[in-house]
Structures are given as C-alpha cells and as structure tokens.
Motif scaffolding. Structure first.
Motif, mmCIF file in Angstrom:
data_model
loop_
_atom_site.group_PDB
_atom_site.id
_atom_site.type_symbol
_atom_site.label_atom_id
_atom_site.label_comp_id
_atom_site.label_asym_id
_atom_site.label_seq_id
_atom_site.Cartn_x
_atom_site.Cartn_y
_atom_site.Cartn_z
ATOM 1 N N LEU B 33 0.835 -1.204 0.000
ATOM 2 C CA LEU B 33 0.000 0.000 0.000
ATOM 3 C C LEU B 33 0.868 1.253 0.000
ATOM 4 O O LEU B 33 0.496 2.273 -0.609
ATOM 5 C CB LEU B 33 -0.925 -0.011 1.215
ATOM 6 C CG LEU B 33 -2.043 1.011 1.230
ATOM 7 C CD1 LEU B 33 -2.895 0.892 -0.013
ATOM 8 C CD2 LEU B 33 -2.912 0.847 2.442
ATOM 9 N N VAL B 36 1.709 1.904 -3.545
ATOM 10 C CA VAL B 36 0.574 2.512 -4.259
ATOM 11 C C VAL B 36 0.490 3.997 -3.959
ATOM 12 O O VAL B 36 0.350 4.832 -4.869
ATOM 13 C CB VAL B 36 -0.742 1.814 -3.848
ATOM 14 C CG1 VAL B 36 -1.916 2.516 -4.490
ATOM 15 C CG2 VAL B 36 -0.736 0.374 -4.255
ATOM 16 N N MET B 37 0.611 4.355 -2.670
ATOM 17 C CA MET B 37 0.421 5.768 -2.303
ATOM 18 C C MET B 37 1.558 6.642 -2.825
ATOM 19 O O MET B 37 1.318 7.767 -3.273
ATOM 20 C CB MET B 37 0.307 5.884 -0.795
ATOM 21 C CG MET B 37 -1.031 5.403 -0.316
ATOM 22 S SD MET B 37 -1.074 5.134 1.415
ATOM 23 C CE MET B 37 -2.817 4.858 1.643
ATOM 24 N N LEU B 40 0.985 7.183 -6.439
ATOM 25 C CA LEU B 40 -0.121 8.128 -6.638
ATOM 26 C C LEU B 40 0.366 9.559 -6.475
ATOM 27 O O LEU B 40 -0.118 10.468 -7.157
ATOM 28 C CB LEU B 40 -1.243 7.853 -5.647
ATOM 29 C CG LEU B 40 -2.292 6.839 -6.063
ATOM 30 C CD1 LEU B 40 -3.300 6.671 -4.957
ATOM 31 C CD2 LEU B 40 -2.986 7.288 -7.305
ATOM 32 N N PHE B 51 1.225 20.659 -4.161
ATOM 33 C CA PHE B 51 1.047 20.563 -2.708
ATOM 34 C C PHE B 51 0.480 19.212 -2.320
ATOM 35 O O PHE B 51 0.910 18.606 -1.336
ATOM 36 C CB PHE B 51 0.116 21.680 -2.229
ATOM 37 C CG PHE B 51 -0.217 21.598 -0.784
ATOM 38 C CD1 PHE B 51 0.715 21.973 0.167
ATOM 39 C CD2 PHE B 51 -1.445 21.131 -0.355
ATOM 40 C CE1 PHE B 51 0.426 21.889 1.511
ATOM 41 C CE2 PHE B 51 -1.740 21.044 0.987
ATOM 42 C CZ PHE B 51 -0.809 21.427 1.915
ATOM 43 N N LEU B 52 -0.476 18.711 -3.133
ATOM 44 C CA LEU B 52 -1.099 17.436 -2.799
ATOM 45 C C LEU B 52 -0.108 16.286 -2.911
ATOM 46 O O LEU B 52 -0.177 15.331 -2.140
ATOM 47 C CB LEU B 52 -2.285 17.171 -3.714
ATOM 48 C CG LEU B 52 -3.526 17.985 -3.393
ATOM 49 C CD1 LEU B 52 -4.623 17.603 -4.335
ATOM 50 C CD2 LEU B 52 -3.953 17.766 -1.974
ATOM 51 N N ALA B 55 1.785 16.438 0.249
ATOM 52 C CA ALA B 55 0.940 16.026 1.369
ATOM 53 C C ALA B 55 0.665 14.529 1.317
ATOM 54 O O ALA B 55 0.591 13.866 2.365
ATOM 55 C CB ALA B 55 -0.370 16.801 1.345
ATOM 56 N N GLN B 56 0.540 13.993 0.095
ATOM 57 C CA GLN B 56 0.319 12.544 -0.038
ATOM 58 C C GLN B 56 1.487 11.763 0.538
ATOM 59 O O GLN B 56 1.295 10.799 1.277
ATOM 60 C CB GLN B 56 0.135 12.216 -1.524
ATOM 61 C CG GLN B 56 0.066 10.752 -1.865
ATOM 62 C CD GLN B 56 -1.331 10.217 -1.754
ATOM 63 O OE1 GLN B 56 -2.259 10.945 -1.502
ATOM 64 N NE2 GLN B 56 -1.480 8.932 -1.933
ATOM 65 N N VAL B 59 1.556 12.739 4.567
ATOM 66 C CA VAL B 59 0.424 12.287 5.390
ATOM 67 C C VAL B 59 0.148 10.804 5.174
ATOM 68 O O VAL B 59 0.109 10.018 6.124
ATOM 69 C CB VAL B 59 -0.830 13.128 5.083
ATOM 70 C CG1 VAL B 59 -2.018 12.588 5.840
ATOM 71 C CG2 VAL B 59 -0.601 14.563 5.466
ATOM 72 N N TYR B 60 -0.042 10.411 3.892
ATOM 73 C CA TYR B 60 -0.450 9.027 3.655
ATOM 74 C C TYR B 60 0.718 8.050 3.816
ATOM 75 O O TYR B 60 0.717 7.228 4.730
ATOM 76 C CB TYR B 60 -1.052 8.875 2.260
ATOM 77 C CG TYR B 60 -2.551 8.941 2.248
ATOM 78 C CD1 TYR B 60 -3.298 8.046 2.987
ATOM 79 C CD2 TYR B 60 -3.229 9.882 1.517
ATOM 80 C CE1 TYR B 60 -4.670 8.098 2.992
ATOM 81 C CE2 TYR B 60 -4.597 9.945 1.512
ATOM 82 C CZ TYR B 60 -5.305 9.050 2.244
ATOM 83 O OH TYR B 60 -6.659 9.098 2.243
ATOM 84 N N ILE B 64 0.128 7.884 8.061
ATOM 85 C CA ILE B 64 -0.919 6.866 8.210
ATOM 86 C C ILE B 64 -0.329 5.468 8.096
ATOM 87 O O ILE B 64 -0.650 4.574 8.886
ATOM 88 C CB ILE B 64 -2.032 7.103 7.168
ATOM 89 C CG1 ILE B 64 -2.754 8.412 7.481
ATOM 90 C CG2 ILE B 64 -3.021 5.969 7.155
ATOM 91 C CD1 ILE B 64 -3.847 8.756 6.526
ATOM 92 N N LEU B 67 1.514 4.392 11.106
ATOM 93 C CA LEU B 67 0.549 3.978 12.134
ATOM 94 C C LEU B 67 0.085 2.539 11.883
ATOM 95 O O LEU B 67 0.016 1.719 12.819
ATOM 96 C CB LEU B 67 -0.625 4.942 12.089
ATOM 97 C CG LEU B 67 -1.452 5.122 13.342
ATOM 98 C CD1 LEU B 67 -0.568 5.659 14.441
ATOM 99 C CD2 LEU B 67 -2.577 6.090 13.079
ATOM 100 N N PHE B 68 -0.195 2.228 10.602
ATOM 101 C CA PHE B 68 -0.657 0.873 10.270
ATOM 102 C C PHE B 68 0.411 -0.167 10.604
ATOM 103 O O PHE B 68 0.117 -1.178 11.256
ATOM 104 C CB PHE B 68 -1.021 0.788 8.783
ATOM 105 C CG PHE B 68 -2.448 1.068 8.497
ATOM 106 C CD1 PHE B 68 -3.420 0.112 8.719
ATOM 107 C CD2 PHE B 68 -2.843 2.284 8.002
ATOM 108 C CE1 PHE B 68 -4.735 0.367 8.456
ATOM 109 C CE2 PHE B 68 -4.160 2.556 7.736
ATOM 110 C CZ PHE B 68 -5.108 1.600 7.964
ATOM 111 N N ILE B 149 -10.245 16.688 14.255
ATOM 112 C CA ILE B 149 -9.002 16.030 14.661
ATOM 113 C C ILE B 149 -8.921 15.934 16.179
ATOM 114 O O ILE B 149 -8.496 14.909 16.730
ATOM 115 C CB ILE B 149 -7.795 16.800 14.072
ATOM 116 C CG1 ILE B 149 -7.748 16.577 12.577
ATOM 117 C CG2 ILE B 149 -6.498 16.337 14.694
ATOM 118 C CD1 ILE B 149 -6.694 17.373 11.889
#
Lengths: 101, 164
Positions: B33, B36-37, B40, B51-52, B55-56, B59-60, B64, B67-68, B149
């Motif tokens: 995963l 994939v991110m 992306l 910016f995205l 941020a991807q 953040v992702y 995230i 954390l997983f 949040i």
C-alpha cells in the motif's frame, strides 16, 4: 505526449475496484481497513483529474479535506482494532460477531 | 514523456494494489500500500497538484502507513486463515468487481471525447493558489476539521488507552 484525462479516471476505477475486492475477500481486520484507505486514494485521484479537467482549485482542496478525514479515521479505526484485539485476541472478522467489546 | 511516466507509475499502482489483494500477511499488504500511495503522489505531480503530492507522501505514506505498520507489529498479526465466510465473498466479490470495473471503464472511455488531454506543466496549481482559496473561501470547513481532529485524538485515547 498528452494523456487523456479519461485514462486517469479509468486507473482510479481500477484501483477502487481492486480495493472493493480486497474489502470483500480479506478476513484480516487490518487488511480490510487498509483496503478502505485504498478506496479513498482512488477517489482522490479522480478528484485531482477532474480538478485538472475544469482548471478549478476546489477539487484539490476537496482532496486535502479527504486526507485530513482519512487521518482522523485511521487513528480511531486502529484504536478500535486494538480494543477488539485486547478483548478477543483475534483479528479475524468472522470471529468478531458481537457489537459489545 | 507524460505517457511513459503515466504508464509506469499507473502500472506500479495497479501492481501494488493487486499485491495487497494477493498477499496473506498484513505487513506485506501494508508495504505494497505504501508503494501505491507513493506512485499516486507522482501521478498528482503529473496532474499539476504540487502541494497534494507532497501532502500525499507526508500524510499518507508517511504518517498513516507508519501507524498501520506500528499496529500490525504491536498486535503481532500473523497470516490470515481461510474461513468459511470468505468462500461466499469469492463467489460474489470477483464477478461483482469485474462488472464494476468494466462498467466504469466503459463510461469513462465513452466520454473520452468530452474530456481534456493532460499535458505536462500546462496547468500547475501552486501552494499559494491553493491557500488563497482554502483560507479565504473555505475557512470555516478548515477550522471545523481542527475540531474533528481533536475529537479523533480524544476518541483514540478513550478507546485504546483503557486498561482492563
């Protein structure tokens, strides 16, 4: 060389469908949760593609909000998974069949 | 150049997603995963969302997924076992997914003449353009997400921090 926006949308549809399949087939609760994240990512790609199509910034801002909500959702979901694992010591969704912890 | 990059990273995305589906150990699914991110993020960059893309990655594939993997290692999750419920999911899921992807692909490809062509560097949204809209027109939703949040933090502490 130009790439049609439709190709990006088809890629987003493929990713979303793979995530739906993983959501249905997988039995591990963490992997199911990861496939939900993959669905959010697939929809984000179509948002960015449409933002390119109409030359509007709002589509990208929507992706930003989806990222924020996904982060909050991941935190709460993983906390729930930890609570379930503490009380049942299993991660298989077939053995989690009661609403109470 | 754009087409080559699109095919390479789009293929990487699909391969990572399929690997997530096929692997039986959750840590392998988590690592695919991340692939994939990250790819992306490159596709976002190709579509002019600077910016995205950043941020991807941060953040992702940063926060995230860390954390997983942390939770997978904390709970010492092993390989998933095949149980009775999954056979029905195979019967219904795979044809349903095939129908879904072919339907969506048909719709998008038939609307292809109405959609634009993406060229590299033709439309780039800078961070200042994004923040002008975000902090002027959409200030209230932005502030509401901070409340969201805060609630998520409180909920996570209340759910996972409880001692039995």
């Amino acid at each position: 060389m130009a790439v049609p926006i439709a190709y990006y949308l088809v890629l987003s549809a493929i990713l979303f469908s793979i995530a739906v399949g993983a959501f249905l087939i997988k039995r591990n609760i963490i992997t199911i949760f990861m496939s939900i994240e993959l669905m959010l990512n697939a929809v984000n790609l179509s948002f960015v593609a449409f933002a390119y199509q109409w030359h509007r910034v709002q589509g990208q801002i929507f992706v930003f909000f989806v990222m924020v909500v996904a982060a909050a959702e991941a935190v709460v979901g993983l906390a729930i998974i930890i609570a379930i694992f503490r009380s049942r010591s299993t991660l298989n969704v077939d053995q989690v069949n009661l609403m109470k912890l | 150049m754009h087409l080559v990059l699109f095919i390479f990273f789009g293929g990487l995305c699909v391969a990572g997603a399929l690997n997530l589906l096929l692997q039986r150990h959750p840590i392998n699914s988590a690592l695919s995963l991340i692939v994939v991110m990250s790819s992306l993020a490159v596709l976002y960059l190709l579509l002019g969302a600077e910016f995205l893309a950043a941020a991807q990655v941060i953040v992702y594939s940063g926060a995230i997924m860390v954390l997983f993997t942390f939770v997978i290692m904390l709970l010492n999750a092993g390989e998933e076992e095949r149980t009775h419920g999954s056979r029905a999911a195979y019967m219904v899921g795979i044809p349903g997914v095939a129908v879904l992807v072919s339907l969506l692909a048909f719709i998008f490809l038939s609307a292809r003449s109405h959609l634009a062509q993406a060229r590299l560097g033709e439309y780039v949204v800078s961070t200042s353009d994004l923040s002008k809209v975000l902090f002027r027109d959409l200030l209230l939703p932005f502030e509401v997400t901070s409340v969201l949040i805060l609630i998520a933090i409180l909920g996570a502490v209340a759910l996972a921090g409880r001692e039995h």
